[in-house]
Motif scaffolding. Structure first.
Motif, PDB file in Angstrom:
ATOM      1  N   LEU A  73      -1.873  31.073   5.682  1.00 46.67           N
ATOM      2  CA  LEU A  73      -3.008  30.299   6.410  1.00 46.67           C
ATOM      3  C   LEU A  73      -2.514  30.265   7.937  1.00 46.67           C
ATOM      4  CD1 LEU A  73      -3.655  27.338   3.994  1.00 46.67           C
ATOM      5  CD2 LEU A  73      -4.936  29.403   4.226  1.00 46.67           C
ATOM      6  N   ALA A  74      -1.180  30.219   8.139  1.00 49.42           N
ATOM      7  CA  ALA A  74      -0.690  29.871   9.413  1.00 49.42           C
ATOM      8  C   ALA A  74       0.842  30.181   9.350  1.00 49.42           C
ATOM      9  CB  ALA A  74      -0.986  28.678  10.034  1.00 49.42           C
ATOM     10  N   VAL A  82       0.938  28.020   3.505  1.00 53.94           N
ATOM     11  CA  VAL A  82       0.416  28.960   2.271  1.00 53.94           C
ATOM     12  C   VAL A  82      -0.485  27.984   1.357  1.00 53.94           C
ATOM     13  CG1 VAL A  82       2.277  30.595   2.743  1.00 53.94           C
ATOM     14  CG2 VAL A  82       2.607  28.967   1.081  1.00 53.94           C
ATOM     15  N   GLU A  83      -1.321  29.184   0.848  1.00 54.81           N
ATOM     16  CA  GLU A  83      -2.108  28.167  -0.151  1.00 54.81           C
ATOM     17  C   GLU A  83      -1.787  29.255  -1.495  1.00 54.81           C
ATOM     18  OE1 GLU A  83      -6.688  28.322  -1.004  1.00 54.81           O
ATOM     19  OE2 GLU A  83      -6.170  27.113   0.774  1.00 54.81           O
ATOM     20  N   TYR A  84      -1.320  28.438  -2.608  1.00 54.71           N
ATOM     21  CA  TYR A  84      -1.069  29.122  -4.037  1.00 54.71           C
ATOM     22  C   TYR A  84      -2.284  29.672  -4.431  1.00 54.71           C
ATOM     23  CZ  TYR A  84      -0.007  29.239  -9.002  1.00 54.71           C
ATOM     24  OH  TYR A  84       0.132  29.729 -10.148  1.00 54.71           O
ATOM     25  N   LEU A  85      -2.507  30.825  -4.914  1.00 56.34           N
ATOM     26  CA  LEU A  85      -3.508  31.679  -5.402  1.00 56.34           C
ATOM     27  C   LEU A  85      -3.354  31.868  -7.165  1.00 56.34           C
ATOM     28  CD1 LEU A  85      -3.729  34.435  -2.832  1.00 56.34           C
ATOM     29  CD2 LEU A  85      -5.278  32.397  -3.083  1.00 56.34           C
ATOM     30  N   GLY A  86      -2.204  31.164  -7.765  1.00 59.33           N
ATOM     31  CA  GLY A  86      -1.899  31.532  -9.288  1.00 59.33           C
ATOM     32  C   GLY A  86      -3.038  30.911 -10.102  1.00 59.33           C
ATOM     33  N   VAL A 108       4.387  24.224   3.175  1.00 61.51           N
ATOM     34  CA  VAL A 108       4.847  24.971   4.064  1.00 61.51           C
ATOM     35  C   VAL A 108       6.021  25.273   3.588  1.00 61.51           C
ATOM     36  CG1 VAL A 108       5.964  24.537   6.261  1.00 61.51           C
ATOM     37  CG2 VAL A 108       3.689  23.224   5.925  1.00 61.51           C
ATOM     38  N   VAL A 109       6.345  26.716   3.936  1.00 62.31           N
ATOM     39  CA  VAL A 109       7.571  27.087   3.135  1.00 62.31           C
ATOM     40  C   VAL A 109       8.082  27.987   4.478  1.00 62.31           C
ATOM     41  CG1 VAL A 109       6.359  27.458   1.061  1.00 62.31           C
ATOM     42  CG2 VAL A 109       6.265  29.448   2.554  1.00 62.31           C
ATOM     43  N   PRO A 110       9.389  28.376   4.168  1.00 63.23           N
ATOM     44  CA  PRO A 110      10.126  29.101   4.943  1.00 63.23           C
ATOM     45  C   PRO A 110       9.764  30.645   5.191  1.00 63.23           C
ATOM     46  CG  PRO A 110      11.743  27.925   3.713  1.00 63.23           C
ATOM     47  CD  PRO A 110      10.427  27.806   3.020  1.00 63.23           C
TER      48      PRO A 110
END
Length: 123
Positions: A73-74, A82-86, A108-110
């Motif tokens: 997303l950014a 990020v957005e989880y798609l699973g 928010v992930v590294p």
């Protein structure tokens, strides 16, 4: 570069785009271009028939984070939103994502842990 939205190709140029009813598409450019009208500083628009385009569709930036499929997303220098798609809520929560609405988990992930970033397009 993160792209999540409509795009259109007219000739050799690709533009940010948006549908305008069933037969028309609005193309957007950051600078002056033939057939475009200025609608704001550094923003130009052109209305075209869908049939005149070489391609029109939707693009999303997807990737993998810790073996989980995500939508990017950014981004900033060190992190990505990020957005989880699973589609498995308990797995998303266990991975540390926050539920932002039913079935939607974001975090928010590294940036260094995000792999296989690519653009996926649909027509």
């Amino acid at each position: 570069m993160i792209i999540n939205g409509y795009l259109a190709r007219l000739g050799t140029a690709e533009y940010e785009a948006s549908p305008d009813g069933e037969r028309l598409v609005r193309l957007y450019a950051d600078g002056p271009a033939p057939g475009f009208e200025r609608i704001a500083p550094d923003r130009y628009r052109r209305l075209v028939l869908v049939g005149d385009l070489d391609w029109f569709g939707y693009a999303r930036t997807v990737a993998t984070w810790r073996e989980l499929p995500v939508l990017v997303l950014a981004e900033d220098n060190e992190d990505m939103t990020v957005e989880y798609l699973g589609g498995i809520g308990p797995l998303a929560v266990a991975a540390g994502f926050t539920r932002v609405e039913p079935g939607v988990y974001q975090g928010v992930v590294p940036r260094s842990e995000v792999t296989d970033q690519r653009q996926v397009r649909t027509s």
